[in-house]
Motif scaffolding. Structure first.
Motif: not given
Length: 120
Positions: A7-33
């Motif tokens: 009925t619903s979904h919630y998708v969560v990504g996990v990243e190292p607290a020390e990097r903060n790349v996926i969350s957009g706080e720091n620039s860095g490599y994000v896989p194309n997929i």
């Protein structure tokens, strides 16, 4: 036959607290997929938490997983403890195996314990 109706979904990504790349706080490599627009939330897990959870999964559940899988499990447990998630099903995908980590810091203490048992 349909066994489960989503009925619903919630998708969560996990990243190292020390990097903060996926969350957009720091620039860095994000896989194309990875399409970060599909993520509803990003949970940060420290390296220490990830390593400890991977060890626990090996010792308590018999699952030989890597550090990324330890981070995924730690994030899932954290999500499960939230009051709004009471009674909800939380699925986690383990993205790494533990074989390559056997000689590393992840399993070093277990390796030493086994060596001491063999010698004494």
């Amino acid at each position: 036959m349909r066994l489960y109706k989503r009925t619903s979904h919630y998708v969560v990504g996990v990243e190292p607290a020390e990097r903060n790349v996926i969350s957009g706080e720091n620039s860095g490599y994000v896989p194309n997929i990875l399409d970060v627009k599909l993520l509803d939330e990003v949970v940060k897990v420290t390296n220490g938490e990830a390593v400890e959870m991977a060890r626990r999964l090996a010792l308590e559940e018999g699952l030989l997983v890597g550090i990324s899988s330890g981070a995924a499990a730690a994030a899932a447990i954290s999500l499960g403890r939230r009051p709004e998630n009471a009674g909800k099903l939380i699925s986690v995908i383990f993205p790494s195996f533990g074989e390559r980590y056997i000689p590393t810091v992840l399993f070093h203490s277990l390796y030493e314990e086994v060596r001491n048992m063999e010698q004494g």
